[in-house]
Design an enzyme around this catalytic site. Sequence first.
Site, PDB file in Angstrom:
ATOM      1  CE1 TYR A  60     -10.241  -0.978   6.418  1.00 49.58           C
ATOM      2  CE2 TYR A  60     -11.446  -0.284   8.255  1.00 49.58           C
ATOM      3  CZ  TYR A  60     -10.310  -0.383   7.520  1.00 49.58           C
ATOM      4  OH  TYR A  60      -9.228   0.092   7.885  1.00 49.58           O
ATOM      5  CE  LYS A  90     -17.658  15.538   0.949  1.00 48.35           C
ATOM      6  NZ  LYS A  90     -18.766  14.535   0.873  1.00 48.35           N
ATOM      7  CB  SER A  95      -8.752  -1.156  11.521  1.00 47.22           C
ATOM      8  OG  SER A  95      -9.976   0.171  11.780  1.00 47.22           O
ATOM      9  CB  VAL A 121     -15.487  12.727   7.092  1.00 44.72           C
ATOM     10  CG1 VAL A 121     -14.857  12.341   8.416  1.00 44.72           C
ATOM     11  CG2 VAL A 121     -16.118  13.960   7.415  1.00 44.72           C
ATOM     12  N   PRO A 142     -25.669   2.338   6.435  1.00 42.32           N
ATOM     13  CG  PRO A 142     -25.594   0.350   4.806  1.00 42.32           C
ATOM     14  CD  PRO A 142     -24.918   1.693   5.214  1.00 42.32           C
ATOM     15  N   GLY A 159       0.806  -1.231  -0.065  1.00 44.47           N
ATOM     16  CA  GLY A 159      -0.112  -0.009  -0.010  1.00 44.47           C
ATOM     17  C   GLY A 159       1.114   1.223   0.163  1.00 44.47           C
ATOM     18  CD  GLU A 202     -14.814   1.908  11.770  1.00 41.56           C
ATOM     19  OE1 GLU A 202     -15.725   1.326  11.777  1.00 41.56           O
ATOM     20  OE2 GLU A 202     -14.498   3.126  11.730  1.00 41.56           O
ATOM     21  CD  GLU A 231      -8.612  15.410  -3.013  1.00 34.33           C
ATOM     22  OE1 GLU A 231      -9.735  15.650  -3.821  1.00 34.33           O
ATOM     23  OE2 GLU A 231      -7.660  16.155  -3.565  1.00 34.33           O
ATOM     24  N   GLY A 248     -22.580  13.950   5.930  1.00 37.88           N
ATOM     25  CA  GLY A 248     -23.446  13.198   6.502  1.00 37.88           C
ATOM     26  C   GLY A 248     -23.641  13.364   7.952  1.00 37.88           C
ATOM     27  CG  ASP A 266      -3.099  -7.124  -6.864  1.00 40.85           C
ATOM     28  OD1 ASP A 266      -3.454  -7.350  -5.754  1.00 40.85           O
ATOM     29  OD2 ASP A 266      -3.672  -6.634  -7.849  1.00 40.85           O
TER      30      ASP A 266
END
Length: 340
Positions: free
Chosen positions: A156, A199, A128, A196, A287, A11, A130, A193, A218, A59
Amino acid sequence: MTHRRTALITGITGQDARHLSEFLHEKDYDVVGLIRGQNNPRRPEFVASRPYVRLVEGDVTDPVSLVRVVDAVGPDEVYHLAALSHVGYSFSNPTLTSVVTGQGALNILEAVRLAGLSSTTRIYQASSSEMFGGLDYNRPGKGYDEDSLFHPRSPYGVAKLTAHWIARNYRESYGMFVSCGIAFNHEGEHRGEEFVTRKISRAVARIHLGLQDSIDLGVLWPKRDWGYAGDYVRGMWQMLQHDQPDDFVLATGETRSIEEFLDAAFARIGVDDWHPYVRLDESLLRPAEVDILLGNPAKAESVLGWRREVDFEGLVDRMVSADLDRERARVGGVTEPATA
């Protein structure tokens, strides 16, 4: 003669890898970056900004290419950062997210094992926050630590949990040095970008320069533990210098809402009330939303000696300042209007 260590980063064109490649270069590593495809659109800019990184093609979804790369490079350290890392995108593309983010970690581990480097190569797995999902949050003020329960609330998060558990499995099954950094939200001037924070920082810069009138967002109430990516890559490196592989939470120990990020970003350009510039876009609602993610970095601080150096206000200032510079350059040195 001292051995010059080699680090392989997957990455390589992403945010963390940009910070990490610079950090490792300054420590005199031979930095090798895995890049996908000859026509990667990020390649020219990356090569120009970091000519010291040796790029190799491969890859994470192609196990054969990874074995070939690992065998040729023979890395002392592997930093597996490659992932489809946008939570919102994962709801639209769950299968691809699973393959790249989950299966990709397994492919990296297998490549190191099959190349015969299990006992010599140290691996960092980018886990993460998350994975926690924000549910069953019954430790107010203390935050999630390495022993907290996982309950991912997005494709994710599920994919990252898959990668996290397979990394731990290889550590336990094969005795490989695999450390997992459970990183909470970390941002910076290299953030994509689509996220959030970036952004907002880019929109604020463009609003200040008269290039944009508003920003569509949002929900604004979720709280995140936001740190600076440059601090977090130092923690990644410290994990691989430690005597034993382990799991470590990287976090600031404090949360701020998106509204607070807006406060700080608009304050940077002298605007006290950002509400006239922000519009709700219902298409950006997810969701399932995670209300709060707060991390407890006590273990990383005590065991590794890691500390975050950039505070929240400093993070926002860096991001807005960088975007102001970018936008000025794009429009040829536009004169700033009085925005306050």
